[in-house]
Design a protein around this motif. Structure first.
Motif, PDB file in Angstrom:
ATOM      1  N   GLY A 279       5.298  -0.945   2.196  1.00  0.00           N
ATOM      2  CA  GLY A 279       5.723  -1.676   1.004  1.00  0.00           C
ATOM      3  C   GLY A 279       6.410  -0.777   0.008  1.00  0.00           C
ATOM      4  N   GLY A 280       6.859  -1.407  -1.068  1.00  0.00           N
ATOM      5  CA  GLY A 280       7.572  -0.679  -2.110  1.00  0.00           C
ATOM      6  C   GLY A 280       8.437  -1.611  -2.917  1.00  0.00           C
ATOM      7  N   ARG A 281       9.708  -1.259  -3.064  1.00  0.00           N
ATOM      8  CA  ARG A 281      10.626  -2.042  -3.893  1.00  0.00           C
ATOM      9  C   ARG A 281      10.802  -3.462  -3.357  1.00  0.00           C
ATOM     10  NH1 ARG A 281      15.839   1.702  -4.133  1.00  0.00           N
ATOM     11  NH2 ARG A 281      16.759  -0.403  -4.244  1.00  0.00           N
ATOM     12  N   ALA A 282      10.805  -4.418  -4.289  1.00  0.00           N
ATOM     13  CA  ALA A 282      10.913  -5.822  -3.891  1.00  0.00           C
ATOM     14  C   ALA A 282      12.257  -6.125  -3.247  1.00  0.00           C
ATOM     15  CB  ALA A 282      10.696  -6.715  -5.111  1.00  0.00           C
ATOM     16  N   ASP A 283      13.345  -5.481  -3.730  1.00  0.00           N
ATOM     17  CA  ASP A 283      14.664  -5.795  -3.172  1.00  0.00           C
ATOM     18  C   ASP A 283      14.795  -5.315  -1.729  1.00  0.00           C
ATOM     19  OD1 ASP A 283      14.571  -3.149  -4.053  1.00  0.00           O
ATOM     20  OD2 ASP A 283      16.656  -3.091  -4.721  1.00  0.00           O
TER      21      ASP A 283
END
Length: 433
Positions: A279-283
């Protein structure tokens, strides 16, 4: 002791090992009739044959030969909670008896677990998988989709899963996409910068500490420099936290002040059950949003299985809280300091961070090691060390890897220090610088 005498000492240790473990020897011989080499997990193989474990309880494992060992292997960091934590047993039993194991649908629990993981590790979005290998493969897929590029920078000595290894400074023979990797030197910022500038690079993936590669920690300057170089080049920075996420309340990223575009997880996060997460940045993670016409599939029958979402959540929320993670890491730091103290003045040293470490007996005698390629291990002494620790009732990896279980009594950690001190005293002339 001469080289010949040292070899004799190893052979004598093997003989004692064989005589002490006849049931394991017989089980191994039987296993070779069904499994290649009697093994379905290469890292567990050990000559002349592996010890077979019958059961585990708390911080101990019990062999088929009736021997009890203090578990210092910790299932390569995954068995953080030990082998019989009552709260985890309760959570798993509740799933089996009242919820069901394979409901084939979204559940409220996966959202609770995801929210806890995002909060703990500063992620905007997360998705689950079944191993650290899967997590890294999917994170790389996301990076390639997001950037439209395909090459990935990795590091010599790195290990990101069963088909993503770089221990010899090049992709392993069974690696995926061998032609798409640019391999730089670990803890060498200039090498990393040059690799990141290669045309067509989508991402750089790095362990904050190379776990399988010998527990060599990246320096803060190196890791921050890799992050900055990636940012400047428009390359995504992926931090592999499969092992190191247990080292603080927010993993190694929090310890070092890093802000990766993506992070990957596995091992202990499932409360003793198989798990992977990325996971990480939504974009970037939007690549897997099925509501979007641009999305791609992320499949996995057991990605959101009820056992792991309940056990993992219980572990994070109730057992390995942020404060407990900080405390336990200090226990590991203190242990490693004691081990290095009793082995000072010799070719033996212990590297690592917190509760994850490894013993090294180098031929050159250096105790400050930045990367595996800088040293050559004294394999004879390493093998002798393993056999003698087994005789003293300590279960650890033959390559010298050690990780701590949360409930291990301090007396057992002290006893391990004593066993190492005894080994050093016994072979001081052979270990001298």
């Amino acid at each position: 002791m001469s080289t010949h005498s040292l070899t004799d000492a190893v052979e004598a240790a093997k003989q004692r090992y064989t005589e002490a473990n006849p049931t394991s020897k017989a089980l191994h011989e039987e296993a070779t009739l069904s499994l290649p080499g009697g093994n379905t997990r290469t890292v567990l193989h050990a000559g002349p044959f592996p010890i077979y474990m019958k059961s585990g309880k708390n911080h101990q494992v019990i062999s088929e030969d009736g021997k009890t060992y203090t578990d210092l292997l910790c299932e390569f960091t995954a068995a953080l909670y030990g082998h019989s934590n009552p709260r985890l047993q309760e959570a798993i039993t509740n799933v089996v008896q009242t919820i069901g194991m394979n409901v084939g649908a979204n559940t409220r629990q996966e959202t609770l677990f995801a929210r806890e993981v995002c909060s703990r590790f500063a992620l905007e979005r997360v998705r689950f998988a079944n191993s650290g290998t899967e997590a890294n493969l999917h994170a790389l897929a996301a990076a390639r989709l997001f950037t439209g590029k395909h090459k990935v920078v990795s590091f010599s000595g790195g290990y990101h899963g069963g088909v993503l290894g770089f221990r010899g400074g090049a992709p392993a023979k069974n690696n995926v996409d061998k032609q798409d990797w640019v391999v730089a030197r670990y803890n060498d910022l200039e090498s990393a910068k040059a690799a990141i500038k290669t045309e067509g690079v989508a991402a750089v993936i790095v362990e904050g500490m190379q776990g399988a590669g010998g527990c060599f920690a990246g320096t803060i300057d190196f890791l921050r420099g890799v992050q900055e170089a990636a940012h400047d080049a428009g390359v995504l920075f992926i931090l592999d936290e499969v092992m190191t996420s247990r080292l603080s309340s927010g993993g190694l990223a929090q310890m070092y002040g890093l802000k990766p575009d993506l992070k990957t997880f596995g091992k202990w996060l499932g409360g003793g059950l198989a798990i992977g997460a990325f996971g990480g940045r939504a974009d970037i993670m939007a690549a897997f949003d099925p509501r979007l016409s641009t999305s791609v599939a992320h499949s996995g029958t057991f990605n959101n299985n009820t056992l792991v979402t309940h056990a993992g959540y219980t572990g994070l929320k109730e057992l390995y809280t942020s404060s407990e993670a900080e405390r336990f890491t200090q226990v590991g730091e203190a242990l490693r300091a004691k081990l290095n103290e009793v082995s000072s003045g010799t070719r033996m040293c212990f590297t690592g961070l917190g509760t994850i470490m490894a013993v090294h007996i180098t031929k050159c005698g250096t105790r400050e090691i930045l990367r595996a390629s800088d040293v050559e291990e004294d394999q004879v002494m390493m093998e002798l060390f393993w056999f003698e620790m087994i005789e003293q009732g300590f279960w650890l990896a033959k390559r010298g890897f050690v990780a701590l279980i949360l409930e291990t009594p301090q007396e057992e950690l002290d006893r391990f220090v004593g066993a190492v001190a005894t080994f050093v005293g016994k072979y001081r002339s052979e270990l001298s610088l």
